[in-house]
Enzyme design. Structure first.
Site, mmCIF file in Angstrom:
data_model
loop_
_atom_site.group_PDB
_atom_site.id
_atom_site.type_symbol
_atom_site.label_atom_id
_atom_site.label_comp_id
_atom_site.label_asym_id
_atom_site.label_seq_id
_atom_site.Cartn_x
_atom_site.Cartn_y
_atom_site.Cartn_z
ATOM 1 N N ASP A 62 29.832 -37.233 69.353
ATOM 2 C CA ASP A 62 31.120 -36.552 69.448
ATOM 3 C C ASP A 62 30.919 -35.129 68.944
ATOM 4 O O ASP A 62 30.727 -34.904 67.744
ATOM 5 C CB ASP A 62 32.160 -37.282 68.605
ATOM 6 C CG ASP A 62 33.544 -36.648 68.698
ATOM 7 O OD1 ASP A 62 33.678 -35.591 69.343
ATOM 8 O OD2 ASP A 62 34.492 -37.222 68.118
ATOM 9 N N ASN A 86 29.010 -28.359 77.927
ATOM 10 C CA ASN A 86 30.062 -28.670 78.887
ATOM 11 C C ASN A 86 31.215 -29.459 78.262
ATOM 12 O O ASN A 86 32.333 -29.406 78.769
ATOM 13 C CB ASN A 86 29.466 -29.469 80.046
ATOM 14 C CG ASN A 86 30.523 -30.171 80.859
ATOM 15 O OD1 ASN A 86 31.216 -29.566 81.675
ATOM 16 N ND2 ASN A 86 30.684 -31.488 80.633
ATOM 17 N N LYS A 119 23.726 -24.011 67.506
ATOM 18 C CA LYS A 119 22.994 -23.942 66.230
ATOM 19 C C LYS A 119 21.904 -25.002 66.157
ATOM 20 O O LYS A 119 20.777 -24.731 65.728
ATOM 21 C CB LYS A 119 23.972 -24.102 65.062
ATOM 22 C CG LYS A 119 23.320 -24.140 63.680
ATOM 23 C CD LYS A 119 24.376 -24.274 62.600
ATOM 24 C CE LYS A 119 23.744 -24.579 61.244
ATOM 25 N NZ LYS A 119 22.852 -23.504 60.794
ATOM 26 N N SER A 137 32.904 -22.200 80.221
ATOM 27 C CA SER A 137 34.225 -21.701 79.863
ATOM 28 C C SER A 137 35.246 -22.295 80.828
ATOM 29 O O SER A 137 35.100 -23.416 81.306
ATOM 30 C CB SER A 137 34.243 -20.168 79.906
ATOM 31 O OG SER A 137 35.528 -19.660 79.624
ATOM 32 N N TYR A 153 43.868 -24.817 74.861
ATOM 33 C CA TYR A 153 42.640 -25.000 75.630
ATOM 34 C C TYR A 153 42.106 -23.649 76.130
ATOM 35 O O TYR A 153 40.920 -23.334 75.957
ATOM 36 C CB TYR A 153 42.914 -25.918 76.821
ATOM 37 C CG TYR A 153 41.753 -26.035 77.791
ATOM 38 C CD1 TYR A 153 40.639 -26.790 77.467
ATOM 39 C CD2 TYR A 153 41.788 -25.388 79.021
ATOM 40 C CE1 TYR A 153 39.574 -26.891 78.340
ATOM 41 C CE2 TYR A 153 40.730 -25.487 79.905
ATOM 42 C CZ TYR A 153 39.623 -26.236 79.560
ATOM 43 O OH TYR A 153 38.570 -26.327 80.429
ATOM 44 N N LYS A 157 38.527 -21.585 75.094
ATOM 45 C CA LYS A 157 37.544 -21.154 76.075
ATOM 46 C C LYS A 157 37.315 -19.638 76.011
ATOM 47 O O LYS A 157 36.203 -19.155 76.227
ATOM 48 C CB LYS A 157 37.973 -21.588 77.473
ATOM 49 C CG LYS A 157 37.895 -23.093 77.696
ATOM 50 C CD LYS A 157 36.491 -23.610 77.449
ATOM 51 C CE LYS A 157 36.320 -25.071 77.854
ATOM 52 N NZ LYS A 157 34.931 -25.553 77.675
ATOM 53 N N THR A 188 38.674 -33.604 89.097
ATOM 54 C CA THR A 188 37.936 -34.430 88.151
ATOM 55 C C THR A 188 38.926 -35.353 87.438
ATOM 56 O O THR A 188 40.123 -35.344 87.725
ATOM 57 C CB THR A 188 37.204 -33.573 87.099
ATOM 58 O OG1 THR A 188 38.176 -32.968 86.227
ATOM 59 C CG2 THR A 188 36.364 -32.484 87.750
#
Length: 254
Positions: A62, A86, A119, A137, A153, A157, A188
């Site tokens: 997660d 993604n 990172k 994005s 949201y 982005k 989707t």
């Protein structure tokens, strides 16, 4: 596409469905090996079975949890050549009716998840022949004709895009190319789990922005764009690539 992906090992977050699975399928089709990171074991198992266990693996992770990211990258098999950030989530809501927990979850998943996956990946990418990071994005970060009531949201982005600009400069000397891919809407399962009433209110607001919408894009088109980014030789990187549907059609009735 190119032989540049042959033998590359690329990590795709949110790889169990949607854009992530389409991206993984395109990368595998061009010779890469992929590791999919995702929250749901069953979805990862299905995705790996569809892609082939010889070229795909799944790791439960997660990305909203930095500790889970550290564990997930520690579980990777072998060195990596690329990372596709993604994984993302959206929850609709007007600003005066936002759910605090959903706001935090979106920030942690979409923005901080991207930051901490980068990172974790950078030490593994250093020294690879043609290492790359692709941050996904959304057209909603810049365009007002996307779905309404997705301000959080879209903001996460936009933050990803600003972060990507600095990241690109920071890792140039490490030979790591960094790209932001900005996809528009495609069909989707992205809206799974959305509250029906909030969707209704967002849809009503969206209908007022104009009678038409852009259509015609599939997840496979975004996947092709991502694979194209990986096709360039070392020292050449796409900075920003926006892919949007381009067939205006009337908006559907509610």
């Amino acid at each position: 596409m190119t032989d540049n992906l042959q033998g590359q090992h690329i990590v795709v977050t949110g790889g169990g469905s949607g854009f992530g699975l389409a991206i993984a399928r395109e990368l595998v089709g061009n010779g890469a090996r992929v590791t999919l990171l995702g929250r749901r074991q069953a979805a990862l198992d299905d995705a790996v079975a569809a892609l082939g266990t010889d070229c795909a693996a799944g790791v439960v992770c997660d990305v909203a949890d930095p500790d889970a990211i550290r564990r997930g990258f520690a579980d990777l098999s072998g060195p990596i050549d690329g990372l596709v950030n993604n994984a993302g989530m959206a929850r609709p809501g007007a600003v005066d009716d936002l759910d605090e927990s959903e706001v935090i979850q979106q920030v942690n998943t979409n923005f901080l998840g991207t930051v901490f996956c980068c990172k974790a990946a950078i030490p593994l990418l250093r020294g690879r022949p043609n290492a790359r990071i692709v941050n996904i994005s959304s057209a909603s970060a810049w365009h007002y004709d996307e779905m309404s009531h997705l301000s959080i949201y879209a903001s996460t982005k936009a933050a990803v895009e600003r972060f990507t600009r600095d990241l690109r400069q920071e890792v140039q000397r490490d030979g790591i190319g960094v790209t932001c891919v900005r996809p528009g809407a495609a069909w989707t399962n992205f809206a799974d789990g959305w509250d029906a009433e909030r969707i209704h209110r967002g849809f009503e607001a969206w209908m007022k922005t104009g009678p038409d919408m852009d259509s015609g894009m599939l997840p496979e088109h975004v996947a092709q764009a991502v694979a194209h980014v990986f096709s360039y030789p070392r020292g050449v990187a796409v900075d920003l690539l926006e892919v949007r549907p381009n067939q205006p059609i009337p908006k559907p009735e509610l």
